[in-house]
Design a protein around this motif. Structure first.
Motif, short mmCIF file in Angstrom:
data_model
loop_
_atom_site.label_atom_id
_atom_site.label_comp_id
_atom_site.label_asym_id
_atom_site.label_seq_id
_atom_site.Cartn_x
_atom_site.Cartn_y
_atom_site.Cartn_z
N UNK A 189 0.82 -1.22 0.00
CA UNK A 189 0.00 0.00 0.00
C UNK A 189 0.85 1.27 0.00
N UNK A 190 2.07 1.15 0.54
CA UNK A 190 2.94 2.34 0.57
C UNK A 190 3.40 2.62 -0.86
N UNK A 191 3.23 3.87 -1.29
CA UNK A 191 3.60 4.21 -2.66
C UNK A 191 2.63 3.62 -3.68
N UNK A 192 1.44 3.36 -3.26
CA UNK A 192 0.43 2.74 -4.13
C UNK A 192 -0.85 3.60 -4.08
N UNK A 193 -1.62 3.64 -5.18
CA UNK A 193 -2.87 4.44 -5.14
C UNK A 193 -3.77 4.06 -3.96
N UNK A 194 -3.76 2.80 -3.55
CA UNK A 194 -4.60 2.39 -2.41
C UNK A 194 -4.17 3.14 -1.15
N UNK A 195 -2.84 3.26 -0.97
CA UNK A 195 -2.31 4.01 0.18
C UNK A 195 -2.74 5.46 0.10
N UNK A 196 -2.69 6.04 -1.13
CA UNK A 196 -3.11 7.44 -1.31
C UNK A 196 -4.60 7.58 -0.94
N UNK A 197 -5.38 6.60 -1.43
CA UNK A 197 -6.83 6.64 -1.16
C UNK A 197 -7.09 6.60 0.34
N UNK A 198 -6.33 5.75 1.04
CA UNK A 198 -6.53 5.64 2.50
C UNK A 198 -6.19 6.96 3.18
N UNK A 199 -5.08 7.57 2.76
CA UNK A 199 -4.68 8.85 3.37
C UNK A 199 -5.72 9.93 3.08
N UNK A 200 -6.19 9.98 1.83
CA UNK A 200 -7.22 10.97 1.46
C UNK A 200 -8.48 10.76 2.28
N UNK A 201 -8.92 9.49 2.37
CA UNK A 201 -10.17 9.19 3.09
C UNK A 201 -10.04 9.55 4.57
N UNK A 202 -8.88 9.25 5.14
CA UNK A 202 -8.68 9.50 6.57
C UNK A 202 -8.94 10.96 6.92
N UNK A 203 -8.41 11.86 6.09
CA UNK A 203 -8.54 13.28 6.43
C UNK A 203 -9.86 13.90 5.96
#
Lengths: 346, 264
Positions: free
Chosen positions: B129-143
């Motif tokens: 997930x690190x450096x992956x769109x899924x990781x980006x999605x998780x970070x975006x969703x969190x905030x």
């Protein structure tokens, strides 16, 4: 067909205590009570929207106290109609039919049938936002009838309507009842009970204090509250010595027919059974009093005259009689009533 | 026609309000004015910029839709149910708004890195997930998820409970009541929450930069161009991205307004 057995519930400040009620098929039962006495809560318990603390609800001898709301065939129409604002009139009426396994043409037929009964067929394609209170009430009734309930629960259905609309809606409710739907109608207005019901129960302080055939409850109120609440205003505490004389407020004596030889109690005299005249009239009435008219109150179809004969007495007369005899406030008049018109409550 | 004369108080309000509006408009306007049409044209053809904008829009959109599946029922539950720690739960939902987003990024990274349970589970199927769109999605969703939950909860709270009770009484199941009564009547607020969540996801930098520098979402690309080449090179990318965001924002708002009008 619907039976409440020892229903009790405590909700904040008020409570219902041991409510017992039985509706037979085809009954038009009116539950009378002041606002905030818990009438709506009782309807919500029957519909399953609230669970009672104790007691049971039976439908056709089956215990439905814990039955799911959507499984009961008991339809409730709330005072504020609860029309779905995002749906049209037709979609509102069709709501209970959506998951029913019947053809679309049959659904349309049902919708048209009940829309016609409720006289709202011309409104079917309208949005509900601009409908009047009476129209919304009719939509709510049609929607409920489409779901084919065994029993209809009506929460103050006429309370927020003006007089003309009330008449039309009363006729509709009678029609619905005559078509075989059992109705339990809660209201604070005793005139609705007289106009519609065959049975009535009076709810006060969380308890049913009297119930029975409407005629009997109105003719023989069980106590002062019922008497006052059912519109009977001439209600006095009296002592019966000698036995066929009632001494009201310790002063005024009137003749009564005290067959049960009651010593102390209350008497009621219905305003409709008192004759008022300008002069003393000779008749079989043994109670004749001269008094001073304090107030004349106009109602829709008649007038109430408050006359002071030592106690304030409420007399009901028609518009024609008032015009004919020209009674005026502060003038003197005679009242007469038969001893047998007086009901003694021990 | 009679005109109300402005009071001194009105004049003070106008001046203070005007200054705040100016404060919002001026930096944006100066950025637009400092960018030439040629620069804009060149930037809008830059594959790196286009890929980045497309990635940002796609990931924010998908993350909004995916998380809405759980957020909307949670909002309904919070609007309809009374329970002991409800205030605490509402506070937890607002937490991502108040914590620094870089700290949120660190928290997300710890949650999805290869050492975490989730990271290990993902790497067992060949995913990182690190450096992956899924990781980006998780970070975006969190905030951004608090915006959706709060808006949807307010929307559901405004739906009269009596309407739901009536629908149940008319024979509908609780699921049908949710989809035919509660959801449509709260939809205006929910849609507003979805748009806010999507917009907030698009603009996130702090949390995403820690979870995934690459693939590069546009806020990170702007930062990188600024660091490597300076203001002049970062500005056109910013302008293009703002235009794209505004177009989407206006489009979504217009669509939701049209839906409202159709329902009225």
């Amino acid at each position: 067909m619907l039976k409440l057995k020892d229903i009790s519930i405590k909700l904040g400040e008020f409570q219902l205590k041991n409510i017992n009620l039985e509706l037979n098929k085809g009954d038009y039962y009116v539950l009378l009570g002041k606002s905030g006495v818990g009438k709506t809560v009782l309807l919500e318990i029957i519909a399953g929207l609230i669970k009672p603390d104790s007691g049971k609800v039976f439908q056709n001898n089956l215990d439905i106290t814990r039955e799911k709301i959507q499984k009961r065939k008991v339809g409730i129409v709330f005072q504020d109609y609860s029309i779905f604002p995002h749906l049209t009139v037709k979609q509102n009426i069709a709501y209970p039919l959506k998951r029913k396994k019947i053809s679309n043409s049959d659904k349309d037929e049902l919708i048209n049938k009940y829309a016609s009964l409720a006289s709202i067929k011309h409104l079917l394609n309208r949005n509900t936002q601009n409908l009047s209170g009476g129209e919304l009430q009719r939509v709510a009734l049609a929607r409920m009838l489409v779901s084919n309930p065994n029993c209809l629960l009506l929460d103050e259905p006429l309370a927020s309507l003006d007089i003309q609309l009330k008449g039309g809606l009363r006729n509709l409710l009678r029609q619905i009842n005559q078509s075989g739907v059992t109705i339990l109608h809660v209201t604070h207005d005793y005139e609705e009970a007289i106009a519609l019901s065959n049975k009535v129960a009076v709810l006060h302080d969380g308890e049913i204090i009297q119930k029975g055939l409407t005629k009997e409850v109105f003719r023989k109120p069980a106590n002062e509250f019922v008497a006052n609440f059912t519109g009977i205003k001439n209600f006095f505490v009296a002592e019966f010595t000698p036995i066929n004389t009632a001494k009201i407020n310790g002063t005024l004596e009137i003749n009564v027919s005290n067959k049960d030889e009651i010593k102390k109690g209350k008497i009621i005299i219905r305003g409709e059974e008192i004759i008022i005249s300008n002069n003393r009239i000779e008749s079989s009435a043994t109670n004749n009093f001269k008094g001073k008219i304090k107030q004349i109150i106009p109602y829709l179809t008649n007038h109430e005259i408050i006359i002071d004969i030592g106690v304030d007495l409420s007399v009901v007369i028609s518009d024609e009689s008032l015009q004919k005899f020209k009674f005026k406030e502060k003038s003197e008049a005679w009242v007469s009533f038969k001893s047998t018109a007086i009901k003694i409550i021990p | 026609m009679y005109k109300n004369k402005l009071s001194n108080f009105d004049i003070v309000l106008l001046i203070l309000g005007g200054l705040i509006l100016l404060f919002i408009i001026s930096p944006l306007l100066s950025m637009f004015l400092a960018t030439t049409p040629l620069q804009l044209f060149e930037t809008s053809k830059d594959p790196e910029v286009l890929d980045s904008i497309w990635l940002t829009l796609r990931v924010s959109f998908l993350s909004t839709i995916f998380f809405a599946i759980g957020a909307i029922p949670l909002a309904y539950f919070l609007a309809r149910t009374k329970f002991k720690f409800k205030r605490l739960v509402n506070g937890i939902i607002d937490l991502p708004i108040v914590i620094p987003h870089s700290a949120a990024g660190i928290a997300i990274l710890g949650f999805i890195s290869r050492d975490s349970v989730l990271g290990k589970a993902a790497s067992s199927v060949g995913l990182n997930f690190v450096g992956h769109p899924v990781g980006i999605a998780l970070a975006m969703a969190f905030v951004s998820i608090p915006f959706l939950i709060n808006a949807a909860r307010d929307g559901f709270s405004n739906v009269p409970v009596k309407l739901e009770k009536t629908a149940l009484n008319l024979g509908a199941s609780p699921v049908r009541v949710f989809f035919t009564i509660s959801l449509p009547l709260a939809w205006k607020n929910i849609l507003s929450g979805l748009i806010m969540m999507f917009a907030r996801g698009l603009s996130e930098f702090g949390a995403v930069v820690i979870v995934a520098y690459h693939p590069m979402i546009t806020p990170i690309l702007i930062y990188e161009r600024f660091g490597a080449f300076g203001l002049k090179y970062a500005r056109p990318v910013s302008v293009v991205f703002i235009i794209v965001c505004l177009v989407f924002f206006i489009l979504l708002r217009t669509l939701s307004k049209e839906k409202e009008l159709n329902n009225a």
